[in-house]
Motif scaffolding. Structure first.
Motif, PDB file in Angstrom:
ATOM      1  N   SER A  33      -4.797   2.490 -10.973  1.00 12.12           N
ATOM      2  CA  SER A  33      -3.370   1.843 -11.193  1.00 12.12           C
ATOM      3  C   SER A  33      -3.389   1.554 -12.732  1.00 12.12           C
ATOM      4  O   SER A  33      -2.181   1.742 -13.295  1.00 12.12           O
ATOM      5  CB  SER A  33      -2.924   0.797 -10.387  1.00 12.12           C
ATOM      6  N   ARG A 180       0.097   4.103  -9.064  1.00 13.40           N
ATOM      7  CA  ARG A 180       0.537   2.995  -8.844  1.00 13.40           C
ATOM      8  C   ARG A 180       0.206   2.626  -7.299  1.00 13.40           C
ATOM      9  O   ARG A 180       0.136   3.260  -6.420  1.00 13.40           O
ATOM     10  CB  ARG A 180       2.322   2.741  -8.825  1.00 13.40           C
ATOM     11  N   ARG A 181      -0.174   1.300  -7.379  1.00 13.13           N
ATOM     12  CA  ARG A 181      -0.842   0.676  -5.949  1.00 13.13           C
ATOM     13  C   ARG A 181      -1.554   1.355  -5.365  1.00 13.13           C
ATOM     14  O   ARG A 181      -1.573   1.592  -4.020  1.00 13.13           O
ATOM     15  CB  ARG A 181       0.642   0.245  -5.024  1.00 13.13           C
ATOM     16  N   GLN A 281      -3.624  -3.588  -8.720  1.00 17.96           N
ATOM     17  CA  GLN A 281      -2.250  -3.386  -8.066  1.00 17.96           C
ATOM     18  C   GLN A 281      -2.452  -3.540  -6.654  1.00 17.96           C
ATOM     19  O   GLN A 281      -1.649  -3.586  -5.846  1.00 17.96           O
ATOM     20  CB  GLN A 281      -1.285  -2.344  -8.662  1.00 17.96           C
ATOM     21  N   ARG A 282      -3.783  -3.407  -6.101  1.00 18.33           N
ATOM     22  CA  ARG A 282      -4.159  -3.654  -4.560  1.00 18.33           C
ATOM     23  C   ARG A 282      -5.260  -3.801  -4.610  1.00 18.33           C
ATOM     24  O   ARG A 282      -6.302  -3.768  -5.159  1.00 18.33           O
ATOM     25  CB  ARG A 282      -3.639  -2.162  -4.224  1.00 18.33           C
ATOM     26  N   LYS A 302      -1.325  -4.951  -0.823  1.00 22.03           N
ATOM     27  CA  LYS A 302      -0.257  -4.449  -1.833  1.00 22.03           C
ATOM     28  C   LYS A 302      -0.065  -5.333  -3.027  1.00 22.03           C
ATOM     29  O   LYS A 302       0.797  -5.831  -3.587  1.00 22.03           O
ATOM     30  CB  LYS A 302       1.228  -4.135  -1.283  1.00 22.03           C
ATOM     31  N   TYR A 303      -1.251  -6.017  -3.258  1.00 15.13           N
ATOM     32  CA  TYR A 303      -1.142  -7.096  -4.627  1.00 15.13           C
ATOM     33  C   TYR A 303      -2.654  -6.953  -5.239  1.00 15.13           C
ATOM     34  O   TYR A 303      -3.659  -6.481  -4.582  1.00 15.13           O
ATOM     35  CB  TYR A 303      -0.696  -8.359  -4.294  1.00 15.13           C
TER      36      TYR A 303
END
Length: 520
Positions: A33, A180-181, A281-282, A302-303
């Motif tokens: 990400s 992303r993620r 991001q994950r 999801k973080y």
């Protein structure tokens, strides 16, 4: 039979042909990400570059005749996406303050390694110091070199990798992060279609392979192979697109796809482990045994480390720091991310306030030096992995957890759906016990609330409990492999080990072995 081993510990033989391929002719690609890692299998370390591309907007797409912006032509991704439709300055949810108070209480009741009591400096005292802190102007002698580099970059229509940060303050470019993620960054804006995202990936990878590795287009077809490292939680459609672009657009003749968790166990020389990959991001978790990531144990949160960067700024704002961070600015967030990596820690022997220096040398602005005072927020930020409510400023609460699901692929006659349907028919005829166990595994996963923010320690326990088999489950509890740049905080590994030890069922308790590998 001997074989060469590279930074990912991958063999230099391709089994399908038994053809010897030198390790220097195997290109390992791992998209992420934030960063893209590419290198030869013989390299001690891969090339790490920002996984981003900036494209110059066409003339007339930035400013209209009346001087107003054409916002429909503008798209500028940043390091971490904020909650959709919300401003960075909006009031944070009450859960954030509640989580902060809980983590502060945890630190207050903790002891230092020598057994002494920890003490804290009140936020009001820190804020009072920061408000009267002096700002020093810096006279930089090498500005001409930096200006010349920026001028050369601005001559290009596309800018790739780390150079994107250097031109991020120039408004004439659209900035795209294609990943992303843990997956492709598809959205409804400019450059958000599957075709556009794939084209961005092709241009980024092509530049790195040709410029950094020196592998020309004509040499790839016959001399080079690709090992593509993919997440354990993946979309079959998206991975198919990546394989297609590697072979048809980058023009490599061979490609092998392998899970990142499996690579982690290979690199650590482990045959059985619970792998925790903490990315920007994950966070992905699964149990790996003999080179196979067990599907029913796969969980994705999801973080990640990027959300901790936003949380750090939310805490620093309360401390009254004398500078302002724009969370929609790529340059500002990159500076904040560097501060997080340099300052945040989990060393309980360090308590009270600390004074640090921040150098602000944003292009187009006067370079200044700030002296700031910070307190326990340097420890609170890493602890948010265990109380992720602190991250609600940037993390969506819907679909906060992803679980493994069988996926249909229209071009694969033996996909998960086909195998599942076949197994159901066999179960009816022969009462297949193994398939019944798989159904039970899925039922265990359904007990997780997918809209809650689960702490990393609880997610690890959920992943292991989803496996049926006492002997292997005991081994999964005893060996937990933590990888990823998002977990690079001194002392945090021991805290995770203690949390898991306290919550491990008595039947599986044994000597714990926690291995933390850092990605540079």
């Amino acid at each position: 039979m001997e074989h060469s081993v590279g930074f990912g510990s991958f063999p230099a033989y391709f089994c399908e042909t038994q053809e010897y391929v030198p390790a220097s002719n195997i290109i390992v690609i791992q998209p992420g990400s934030k960063y893209l890692r590419i290198g030869r299998a013989s390299d001690p370390e891969p090339h790490v570059n920002l996984h981003a591309i900036a494209r110059r907007r066409k003339t007339g797409q930035s400013i209209s005749s009346d001087g107003t912006n054409f916002t429909k032509f503008i798209h500028r991704d940043t390091l971490i996406s904020l909650l959709s439709g919300k401003s960075a300055e909006e009031k944070l949810p009450p859960e954030v303050e509640s989580a902060r108070l809980q983590l502060c209480h945890t630190l207050q009741t903790s002891l230092k390694p020598d057994g002494g009591q920890r003490y804290i400096t009140p936020t009001e005292q820190i804020s009072a110091f920061n408000k009267i802190s002096k700002v020093g102007v810096i006279c930089k002698e090498d500005t001409k070199v930096a200006d010349d580099i920026l001028k050369d970059l601005l001559q290009k229509e596309t800018v790739v990798g780390d150079d994107v940060i250097k031109i991020s303050t120039v408004p004439d470019y659209n900035i795209h992060f294609p990943w992303r993620r843990g997956g492709l960054n598809l959205h409804s804006g400019i450059g958000g279609s599957l075709t556009s995202v794939v084209n961005d990936i092709v241009d980024i990878w092509e530049y790195i392979i040709a410029d950094k590795l020196g592998v020309s287009l004509k040499d790839r077809t016959h001399n080079y192979r690709v090992l593509l490292v993919i997440p354990v939680m993946f979309s079959r459609l998206h991975i198919g697109e990546l394989v297609h672009l590697v072979m048809n657009q980058l023009q490599f003749s061979h490609v092998i796809v392998i899970h990142d968790h499996v690579c982690a166990t290979f690199g650590a020389a482990l045959s059985c482990a619970t792998v925790v990959d903490v990315g920007d991001q994950r966070i992905s978790i699964s149990c790996v045994e003999d080179g196979i990531s067990i599907p029913q144990t796969r969980i994705e949160l999801k973080y990640g480390g990027g959300d901790l960067t936003v949380a750090l700024w939310n805490l620093m704002r309360q401390s009254g720091v004398p500078f302002k961070i724009d969370l929609n600015s790529l340059w500002d967030l990159n500076l904040l991310s560097n501060l997080k990596e340099e300052l945040c820690h989990f060393d309980l022997s360090r308590c009270g306030s600390e004074e640090h220096t921040v150098l602000w040398d944003k292009p187009g602005e006067t370079a200044v030096r700030y002296n700031i005072l910070v307190g326990d927020e340097l420890l609170i930020v890493p602890l948010s992995y265990f109380n992720p409510d602190l991250l609600r400023g940037s993390v969506e609460t819907t679909d906060a957890i992803s679980l493994y699901k069988s996926q249909q692929a229209f071009d694969d006659p033996f996909d998960d759906a086909f195998i599942s349907e076949t197994a159901r028919r066999v179960m009816k005829d022969e009462a297949d016990d193994d398939f019944i166990e798989d159904i039970k595994d899925v039922e265990i996963l359904k007990k997780i609330d997918l809209d809650q923010l689960l702490g990393i320690d609880q997610a690890i326990l959920h992943s292991i409990e989803c496996y049926n088999g006492d002997e292997l489950k005991r081994r999964f509890y005893s060996c937990i492999l933590v990888v990823g740049g998002g977990f690079k905080f001194h002392g945090l590994g021991s805290w995770l080990q203690n949390k898991i030890s306290l919550n491990t069922p008595r039947a599986y308790r044994s000597g714990k072995k926690l291995i933390v590998l850092r990605k540079h």
